[in-house]
Motif scaffolding. Structure first.
Motif, PDB file in Angstrom:
ATOM      1  N   ASP A 156      -6.166   2.517  -3.924  1.00 53.76           N
ATOM      2  CA  ASP A 156      -5.043   3.312  -4.409  1.00 53.76           C
ATOM      3  C   ASP A 156      -5.440   4.206  -5.578  1.00 53.76           C
ATOM      4  N   GLU A 193       1.688   2.493  -2.246  1.00 51.09           N
ATOM      5  CA  GLU A 193       3.117   2.220  -2.147  1.00 51.09           C
ATOM      6  C   GLU A 193       3.704   2.874  -0.898  1.00 51.09           C
ATOM      7  N   GLN A 196       3.024   0.940   2.211  1.00 51.81           N
ATOM      8  CA  GLN A 196       3.928  -0.203   2.341  1.00 51.81           C
ATOM      9  C   GLN A 196       5.289   0.237   2.890  1.00 51.81           C
ATOM     10  N   ASN A 199       5.066   0.936   6.665  1.00 52.21           N
ATOM     11  CA  ASN A 199       5.127  -0.348   7.378  1.00 52.21           C
ATOM     12  C   ASN A 199       6.531  -0.936   7.346  1.00 52.21           C
ATOM     13  N   GLY A 200       7.088  -1.020   6.137  1.00 52.55           N
ATOM     14  CA  GLY A 200       8.348  -1.717   5.941  1.00 52.55           C
ATOM     15  C   GLY A 200       9.526  -1.065   6.627  1.00 52.55           C
ATOM     16  N   LYS A 209       3.186  -2.709  12.938  1.00 49.30           N
ATOM     17  CA  LYS A 209       2.783  -2.838  11.539  1.00 49.30           C
ATOM     18  C   LYS A 209       1.266  -2.782  11.425  1.00 49.30           C
ATOM     19  N   LYS A 213      -4.479  -3.918   3.149  1.00 47.83           N
ATOM     20  CA  LYS A 213      -4.845  -4.583   1.900  1.00 47.83           C
ATOM     21  C   LYS A 213      -5.011  -3.474   0.864  1.00 47.83           C
ATOM     22  N   TYR A 390       9.147  -1.117  -2.386  1.00 54.31           N
ATOM     23  CA  TYR A 390       7.726  -0.966  -2.075  1.00 54.31           C
ATOM     24  C   TYR A 390       6.857  -0.630  -3.293  1.00 54.31           C
ATOM     25  N   LEU A 392       4.543  -0.780  -6.501  1.00 47.80           N
ATOM     26  CA  LEU A 392       3.496  -1.620  -7.087  1.00 47.80           C
ATOM     27  C   LEU A 392       3.401  -1.450  -8.597  1.00 47.80           C
TER      28      LEU A 392
END
Length: 394
Positions: A156, A193, A196, A199-200, A209, A213, A390, A392
Protein backbone atom coordinates in the motif's frame (compact mmCIF):
# COMPACT_ATOMS: atom_id res chain seq x y z
CA UNK A 1 22.14 -15.96 5.48
CA UNK A 2 23.88 -13.16 7.41
CA UNK A 3 24.64 -11.37 4.13
CA UNK A 4 20.99 -11.70 3.05
CA UNK A 5 19.77 -10.27 6.39
CA UNK A 6 22.29 -7.40 6.15
CA UNK A 7 21.01 -6.53 2.68
CA UNK A 8 17.42 -6.40 3.96
CA UNK A 9 18.45 -4.08 6.80
CA UNK A 10 20.37 -1.85 4.40
CA UNK A 11 17.40 -1.48 2.06
CA UNK A 12 15.12 -0.78 5.02
CA UNK A 13 17.43 1.95 6.34
CA UNK A 14 17.65 3.55 2.89
CA UNK A 15 13.87 3.55 2.63
CA UNK A 16 13.47 5.03 6.10
CA UNK A 17 15.94 7.82 5.40
CA UNK A 18 14.30 8.60 2.04
CA UNK A 19 10.88 9.05 3.65
CA UNK A 20 11.38 10.30 7.19
CA UNK A 21 7.90 9.65 8.58
CA UNK A 22 5.37 8.13 6.21
CA UNK A 23 6.64 4.70 5.10
CA UNK A 24 4.91 3.04 2.12
CA UNK A 25 4.24 -0.67 2.32
CA UNK A 26 6.94 -1.52 -0.23
CA UNK A 27 9.61 0.09 1.97
CA UNK A 28 8.63 -2.09 4.93
CA UNK A 29 10.67 -5.02 3.61
CA UNK A 30 10.94 -7.00 6.88
CA UNK A 31 7.13 -7.17 6.99
CA UNK A 32 6.84 -9.27 3.83
CA UNK A 33 10.21 -10.52 2.54
CA UNK A 34 9.89 -13.95 4.18
CA UNK A 35 6.45 -14.35 2.63
CA UNK A 36 8.00 -14.12 -0.84
CA UNK A 37 10.59 -16.84 -0.31
CA UNK A 38 10.20 -19.90 -2.49
CA UNK A 39 7.44 -18.34 -4.58
CA UNK A 40 7.33 -17.44 -8.26
CA UNK A 41 6.32 -13.79 -8.21
CA UNK A 42 4.42 -11.67 -10.71
CA UNK A 43 4.43 -7.91 -10.11
CA UNK A 44 2.04 -5.19 -11.30
CA UNK A 45 4.29 -2.15 -11.23
CA UNK A 46 5.32 1.11 -12.90
CA UNK A 47 7.94 3.83 -12.18
CA UNK A 48 6.16 4.79 -8.92
CA UNK A 49 6.87 1.29 -7.56
CA UNK A 50 9.94 2.10 -5.49
CA UNK A 51 11.86 0.94 -2.50
CA UNK A 52 14.02 3.87 -1.48
CA UNK A 53 15.43 5.27 -4.73
CA UNK A 54 15.19 2.08 -6.81
CA UNK A 55 12.31 0.36 -8.59
CA UNK A 56 10.82 -2.28 -6.31
CA UNK A 57 11.42 -4.94 -8.98
CA UNK A 58 15.14 -4.15 -9.06
CA UNK A 59 15.35 -3.96 -5.26
CA UNK A 60 13.57 -7.26 -4.64
CA UNK A 61 15.56 -9.03 -7.34
CA UNK A 62 18.76 -7.98 -5.58
CA UNK A 63 17.39 -9.57 -2.41
CA UNK A 64 16.94 -12.90 -4.20
CA UNK A 65 13.19 -12.71 -4.80
CA UNK A 66 12.17 -14.87 -7.76
CA UNK A 67 10.29 -12.37 -9.95
CA UNK A 68 9.36 -14.19 -13.15
CA UNK A 69 6.96 -11.73 -14.74
CA UNK A 70 6.10 -8.03 -14.67
CA UNK A 71 2.69 -6.64 -15.62
CA UNK A 72 2.68 -3.03 -16.82
CA UNK A 73 -0.36 -0.68 -16.80
CA UNK A 74 -0.95 2.52 -18.83
CA UNK A 75 2.38 4.32 -19.55
CA UNK A 76 4.29 1.02 -19.33
CA UNK A 77 6.47 -0.67 -16.72
CA UNK A 78 9.24 1.94 -16.83
CA UNK A 79 6.90 4.84 -17.64
CA UNK A 80 8.13 5.78 -21.09
CA UNK A 81 4.79 5.64 -22.94
CA UNK A 82 2.42 8.59 -23.30
CA UNK A 83 -1.18 8.77 -22.09
CA UNK A 84 -3.65 6.59 -23.96
CA UNK A 85 -0.95 4.91 -26.08
CA UNK A 86 -1.27 1.13 -26.27
CA UNK A 87 1.69 -0.74 -24.78
CA UNK A 88 3.16 -3.95 -26.25
CA UNK A 89 4.45 -7.02 -24.42
CA UNK A 90 8.22 -6.94 -24.13
CA UNK A 91 11.29 -8.18 -22.29
CA UNK A 92 12.83 -5.75 -19.82
CA UNK A 93 16.29 -4.90 -21.16
CA UNK A 94 17.73 -4.37 -17.67
CA UNK A 95 16.58 -7.56 -15.97
CA UNK A 96 15.56 -9.91 -18.78
CA UNK A 97 12.16 -10.39 -17.15
CA UNK A 98 9.12 -10.82 -19.40
CA UNK A 99 6.89 -7.73 -19.34
CA UNK A 100 3.19 -8.29 -20.02
CA UNK A 101 1.16 -5.22 -21.00
CA UNK A 102 -2.18 -4.59 -19.30
CA UNK A 103 -2.75 -1.59 -21.56
CA UNK A 104 -2.63 -3.15 -24.99
CA UNK A 105 -4.24 -6.25 -26.50
CA UNK A 106 -5.58 -7.16 -23.06
CA UNK A 107 -6.21 -5.23 -19.85
CA UNK A 108 -6.65 -8.25 -17.61
CA UNK A 109 -4.21 -11.12 -16.94
CA UNK A 110 -5.35 -14.35 -18.57
CA UNK A 111 -5.24 -17.85 -17.09
CA UNK A 112 -2.19 -18.63 -19.24
CA UNK A 113 -0.37 -15.50 -18.02
CA UNK A 114 -0.91 -16.53 -14.40
CA UNK A 115 -0.41 -20.29 -14.59
CA UNK A 116 3.30 -20.16 -13.67
CA UNK A 117 2.83 -17.47 -10.98
CA UNK A 118 2.46 -18.40 -7.30
CA UNK A 119 1.86 -14.91 -5.93
CA UNK A 120 0.93 -11.59 -7.55
CA UNK A 121 2.07 -8.25 -6.12
CA UNK A 122 0.37 -4.91 -6.80
CA UNK A 123 2.64 -1.94 -6.06
CA UNK A 124 1.55 1.29 -7.78
CA UNK A 125 1.17 4.86 -6.50
CA UNK A 126 -2.38 6.07 -7.14
CA UNK A 127 -3.62 9.68 -7.22
CA UNK A 128 -6.92 9.03 -5.44
CA UNK A 129 -9.20 10.07 -8.31
CA UNK A 130 -11.91 7.93 -9.92
CA UNK A 131 -10.79 8.59 -13.50
CA UNK A 132 -7.13 7.71 -12.96
CA UNK A 133 -6.75 4.29 -14.60
CA UNK A 134 -4.64 2.44 -12.03
CA UNK A 135 -7.55 1.48 -9.74
CA UNK A 136 -9.20 -0.02 -12.81
CA UNK A 137 -6.04 -2.03 -13.44
CA UNK A 138 -6.12 -3.24 -9.83
CA UNK A 139 -9.78 -4.27 -10.19
CA UNK A 140 -9.01 -6.41 -13.24
CA UNK A 141 -5.92 -7.95 -11.61
CA UNK A 142 -7.99 -8.80 -8.52
CA UNK A 143 -10.63 -10.40 -10.73
CA UNK A 144 -8.05 -12.46 -12.63
CA UNK A 145 -6.43 -13.61 -9.39
CA UNK A 146 -9.81 -14.59 -7.93
CA UNK A 147 -10.78 -16.52 -11.05
CA UNK A 148 -7.47 -18.41 -11.12
CA UNK A 149 -6.91 -19.07 -7.42
CA UNK A 150 -3.98 -16.67 -7.01
CA UNK A 151 -3.32 -14.50 -3.98
CA UNK A 152 -2.64 -10.77 -4.41
CA UNK A 153 -0.20 -9.00 -2.12
CA UNK A 154 -0.82 -5.23 -2.10
CA UNK A 155 2.06 -2.99 -1.06
CA UNK A 156 0.00 0.00 0.00
CA UNK A 157 0.96 3.61 -0.64
CA UNK A 158 -0.42 6.97 0.61
CA UNK A 159 -3.12 8.80 -1.31
CA UNK A 160 -1.91 12.39 -1.99
CA UNK A 161 -5.55 13.41 -2.47
CA UNK A 162 -6.79 11.29 0.40
CA UNK A 163 -7.59 14.32 2.55
CA UNK A 164 -10.98 14.95 0.93
CA UNK A 165 -13.98 13.22 -0.63
CA UNK A 166 -15.92 15.14 -3.28
CA UNK A 167 -17.80 15.03 -6.55
CA UNK A 168 -20.83 13.23 -7.95
CA UNK A 169 -21.13 9.46 -7.48
CA UNK A 170 -20.67 7.53 -10.72
CA UNK A 171 -23.96 6.51 -12.33
CA UNK A 172 -23.14 2.95 -13.42
CA UNK A 173 -24.81 3.54 -16.80
CA UNK A 174 -21.65 5.58 -17.49
CA UNK A 175 -19.22 2.89 -16.34
CA UNK A 176 -16.01 2.87 -18.38
CA UNK A 177 -12.26 2.48 -18.11
CA UNK A 178 -12.14 5.92 -16.46
CA UNK A 179 -14.88 5.09 -13.97
CA UNK A 180 -15.61 1.52 -12.91
CA UNK A 181 -17.27 1.86 -9.51
CA UNK A 182 -20.04 3.91 -7.84
CA UNK A 183 -17.67 6.26 -6.02
CA UNK A 184 -17.16 10.04 -6.09
CA UNK A 185 -14.44 11.76 -8.13
CA UNK A 186 -12.09 11.84 -5.13
CA UNK A 187 -12.69 8.72 -3.07
CA UNK A 188 -10.38 9.31 -0.09
CA UNK A 189 -8.82 5.83 0.02
CA UNK A 190 -5.48 4.18 -0.52
CA UNK A 191 -5.29 1.32 -3.03
CA UNK A 192 -5.25 -1.16 -0.15
CA UNK A 193 -8.43 0.27 1.31
CA UNK A 194 -9.99 0.49 -2.15
CA UNK A 195 -9.19 -3.18 -2.80
CA UNK A 196 -11.01 -4.11 0.40
CA UNK A 197 -14.01 -2.10 -0.81
CA UNK A 198 -13.99 -3.83 -4.22
CA UNK A 199 -14.08 -7.18 -2.43
CA UNK A 200 -16.54 -6.17 0.26
CA UNK A 201 -19.08 -4.58 -2.08
CA UNK A 202 -18.99 -7.50 -4.50
CA UNK A 203 -17.81 -5.42 -7.46
CA UNK A 204 -15.76 -8.21 -9.08
CA UNK A 205 -17.48 -10.33 -11.75
CA UNK A 206 -20.18 -12.56 -10.26
CA UNK A 207 -19.37 -11.20 -6.80
CA UNK A 208 -16.22 -13.31 -6.47
CA UNK A 209 -13.63 -12.36 -3.84
CA UNK A 210 -9.90 -11.95 -4.31
CA UNK A 211 -7.62 -13.36 -1.64
CA UNK A 212 -5.67 -10.21 -0.73
CA UNK A 213 -2.93 -9.51 1.77
CA UNK A 214 -2.06 -5.86 2.45
CA UNK A 215 1.21 -4.43 3.74
CA UNK A 216 -0.04 -1.10 5.13
CA UNK A 217 1.65 2.29 5.10
CA UNK A 218 3.30 3.11 8.45
CA UNK A 219 2.77 6.42 10.27
CA UNK A 220 0.01 7.59 7.93
CA UNK A 221 -3.41 9.18 8.18
CA UNK A 222 -5.58 10.47 5.35
CA UNK A 223 -5.16 14.12 6.33
CA UNK A 224 -1.36 14.01 6.06
CA UNK A 225 0.30 15.83 3.20
CA UNK A 226 2.17 13.41 0.97
CA UNK A 227 4.29 14.55 -1.96
CA UNK A 228 5.03 11.53 -4.19
CA UNK A 229 8.79 11.21 -4.76
CA UNK A 230 8.38 10.40 -8.47
CA UNK A 231 5.91 11.43 -11.19
CA UNK A 232 2.76 9.31 -11.18
CA UNK A 233 2.52 9.52 -14.97
CA UNK A 234 4.34 11.49 -17.69
CA UNK A 235 1.72 14.26 -17.43
CA UNK A 236 1.44 14.35 -13.64
CA UNK A 237 4.89 15.89 -13.34
CA UNK A 238 4.51 18.40 -10.47
CA UNK A 239 2.88 18.41 -7.05
CA UNK A 240 0.73 21.27 -8.35
CA UNK A 241 -0.61 18.89 -11.00
CA UNK A 242 -1.27 16.20 -8.39
CA UNK A 243 -3.53 18.48 -6.35
CA UNK A 244 -5.20 20.20 -9.31
CA UNK A 245 -5.80 17.01 -11.31
CA UNK A 246 -9.18 16.19 -9.66
CA UNK A 247 -10.49 19.55 -10.94
CA UNK A 248 -8.60 20.14 -14.19
CA UNK A 249 -8.92 16.64 -15.66
CA UNK A 250 -12.64 17.37 -16.12
CA UNK A 251 -11.59 19.72 -18.93
CA UNK A 252 -10.55 16.69 -20.99
CA UNK A 253 -14.26 16.31 -21.65
CA UNK A 254 -14.49 19.77 -23.19
CA UNK A 255 -12.94 21.55 -26.19
CA UNK A 256 -10.48 23.23 -23.84
CA UNK A 257 -6.87 22.15 -23.36
CA UNK A 258 -5.80 21.24 -19.84
CA UNK A 259 -2.16 21.74 -20.76
CA UNK A 260 -1.30 18.47 -22.49
CA UNK A 261 1.41 19.26 -24.99
CA UNK A 262 3.14 21.62 -22.58
CA UNK A 263 5.66 21.01 -19.81
CA UNK A 264 3.00 21.95 -17.24
CA UNK A 265 -0.08 19.78 -17.92
CA UNK A 266 -3.13 19.95 -15.64
CA UNK A 267 -2.05 23.36 -14.33
CA UNK A 268 -3.32 25.54 -17.21
CA UNK A 269 -6.65 25.72 -19.05
CA UNK A 270 -7.33 27.35 -22.40
CA UNK A 271 -8.47 27.32 -26.00
CA UNK A 272 -7.97 29.47 -29.13
CA UNK A 273 -11.60 30.61 -28.73
CA UNK A 274 -10.66 32.77 -25.72
CA UNK A 275 -8.48 35.19 -27.71
CA UNK A 276 -9.32 38.70 -26.54
CA UNK A 277 -10.98 37.33 -23.38
CA UNK A 278 -7.93 36.10 -21.46
CA UNK A 279 -4.37 37.47 -21.66
CA UNK A 280 -2.50 34.32 -20.57
CA UNK A 281 -1.59 31.99 -23.44
CA UNK A 282 0.21 28.73 -24.21
CA UNK A 283 0.70 26.62 -27.33
CA UNK A 284 0.33 22.81 -27.15
CA UNK A 285 3.08 20.92 -28.98
CA UNK A 286 3.78 17.27 -29.65
CA UNK A 287 6.00 16.06 -26.80
CA UNK A 288 7.47 12.56 -26.94
CA UNK A 289 6.31 10.21 -24.14
CA UNK A 290 3.85 12.83 -22.90
CA UNK A 291 1.36 13.98 -25.54
CA UNK A 292 1.82 13.12 -29.20
CA UNK A 293 -1.35 14.77 -30.53
CA UNK A 294 -2.81 17.09 -27.87
CA UNK A 295 -5.98 19.05 -28.55
CA UNK A 296 -5.29 22.39 -30.30
CA UNK A 297 -1.86 21.17 -31.42
CA UNK A 298 0.24 24.13 -32.58
CA UNK A 299 -2.52 26.67 -31.86
CA UNK A 300 -2.21 29.50 -29.36
CA UNK A 301 -4.61 28.86 -26.46
CA UNK A 302 -5.79 31.63 -24.14
CA UNK A 303 -7.12 30.97 -20.68
CA UNK A 304 -6.28 30.42 -17.01
CA UNK A 305 -2.80 29.99 -15.53
CA UNK A 306 -3.19 27.91 -12.35
CA UNK A 307 0.49 27.30 -11.69
CA UNK A 308 0.55 29.75 -8.81
CA UNK A 309 -2.66 28.62 -7.13
CA UNK A 310 -2.08 28.38 -3.36
CA UNK A 311 -1.83 24.65 -2.60
CA UNK A 312 -2.41 25.22 1.11
CA UNK A 313 -5.76 26.73 0.21
CA UNK A 314 -6.51 23.85 -2.17
CA UNK A 315 -5.93 21.43 0.70
CA UNK A 316 -7.86 23.48 3.25
CA UNK A 317 -10.85 23.90 0.90
CA UNK A 318 -11.16 20.11 0.55
CA UNK A 319 -13.25 20.29 -2.58
CA UNK A 320 -13.08 20.02 -6.36
CA UNK A 321 -12.85 23.47 -7.91
CA UNK A 322 -15.99 24.06 -9.97
CA UNK A 323 -15.43 27.79 -10.40
CA UNK A 324 -12.95 27.27 -13.27
CA UNK A 325 -15.47 25.12 -15.16
CA UNK A 326 -18.33 27.55 -14.53
CA UNK A 327 -16.24 30.59 -15.47
CA UNK A 328 -14.82 29.18 -18.70
CA UNK A 329 -18.22 27.94 -19.84
CA UNK A 330 -19.73 31.36 -19.12
CA UNK A 331 -16.96 33.11 -21.09
CA UNK A 332 -16.83 30.64 -23.99
CA UNK A 333 -18.08 32.27 -27.23
CA UNK A 334 -19.71 29.19 -28.78
CA UNK A 335 -21.31 27.31 -25.90
CA UNK A 336 -22.83 24.64 -28.17
CA UNK A 337 -19.41 23.05 -28.70
CA UNK A 338 -17.96 23.52 -25.18
CA UNK A 339 -18.70 19.91 -24.09
CA UNK A 340 -18.28 18.39 -27.57
CA UNK A 341 -14.72 17.14 -27.93
CA UNK A 342 -15.68 14.31 -30.34
CA UNK A 343 -13.61 11.75 -28.44
CA UNK A 344 -16.44 9.34 -27.66
CA UNK A 345 -18.93 7.70 -30.04
CA UNK A 346 -21.53 6.71 -27.42
CA UNK A 347 -21.47 8.88 -24.29
CA UNK A 348 -19.47 12.09 -24.47
CA UNK A 349 -16.34 11.80 -22.40
CA UNK A 350 -17.27 14.65 -20.06
CA UNK A 351 -20.20 12.60 -18.81
CA UNK A 352 -17.87 9.63 -18.25
CA UNK A 353 -15.49 11.82 -16.28
CA UNK A 354 -18.26 13.49 -14.29
CA UNK A 355 -20.00 10.18 -13.71
CA UNK A 356 -23.23 11.05 -15.50
CA UNK A 357 -25.09 13.73 -17.45
CA UNK A 358 -26.17 15.85 -14.50
CA UNK A 359 -23.07 18.03 -14.01
CA UNK A 360 -23.00 19.04 -17.67
CA UNK A 361 -26.71 19.89 -17.52
CA UNK A 362 -26.18 21.91 -14.34
CA UNK A 363 -23.33 23.94 -15.87
CA UNK A 364 -25.34 24.64 -19.04
CA UNK A 365 -28.38 25.71 -17.01
CA UNK A 366 -26.32 28.27 -15.10
CA UNK A 367 -26.75 26.58 -11.72
CA UNK A 368 -24.44 28.04 -9.08
CA UNK A 369 -21.72 26.09 -7.33
CA UNK A 370 -23.50 25.84 -3.97
CA UNK A 371 -26.60 24.28 -5.53
CA UNK A 372 -24.50 21.85 -7.58
CA UNK A 373 -22.77 20.73 -4.39
CA UNK A 374 -26.10 20.27 -2.61
CA UNK A 375 -27.09 17.81 -5.34
CA UNK A 376 -23.98 15.73 -4.53
CA UNK A 377 -24.55 15.56 -0.78
CA UNK A 378 -26.97 12.59 -0.48
CA UNK A 379 -24.71 10.38 -2.58
CA UNK A 380 -21.57 11.49 -0.75
CA UNK A 381 -23.18 10.83 2.63
CA UNK A 382 -24.05 7.26 1.61
CA UNK A 383 -20.59 6.70 0.16
CA UNK A 384 -18.83 7.91 3.31
CA UNK A 385 -20.78 5.43 5.42
CA UNK A 386 -19.83 2.60 3.05
CA UNK A 387 -16.19 3.72 2.98
CA UNK A 388 -15.87 3.58 6.78
CA UNK A 389 -16.01 -0.24 6.72
CA UNK A 390 -12.82 -0.54 4.70
CA UNK A 391 -10.47 2.04 6.19
CA UNK A 392 -7.01 1.03 7.37
CA UNK A 393 -5.96 4.52 8.46
CA UNK A 394 -7.60 7.28 10.52
Amino acid sequence: MKKFTALICLFFLIAQSAISQITPGADRIPEYIDYLKGKRIGMVVNPTSRIGNKLSVDSLLSLGVNIIKVFGPEHGFRGDVGAGVKVKDDVDSKTGIKVVSLYGRTNKPTKKMLEDVDLMIFDIQDIGVRYFTYIGTMHRVMEACAENGKELLILDRPNPNGYFIDGPILDMKYQSGIGMHPVPITHGMTVGEYAQMINGEGWLANGIKCNIKIIPVANYSHDMEYIPPVHMSPNINTYQAVLLYPSTCLFEGTVLSEGRGTKFPFTVIGAPHFKGIYDFSFTPQSIANMSATPIHLGKVCFGLDLRNVDLKKVRSDKKINLSWLIETYRNFPNKEIFFDNKQSKEIVIFDKLAGGQLLEEQIISGMNEDDIRKSWKPGLDRYKLMREKYLLYP
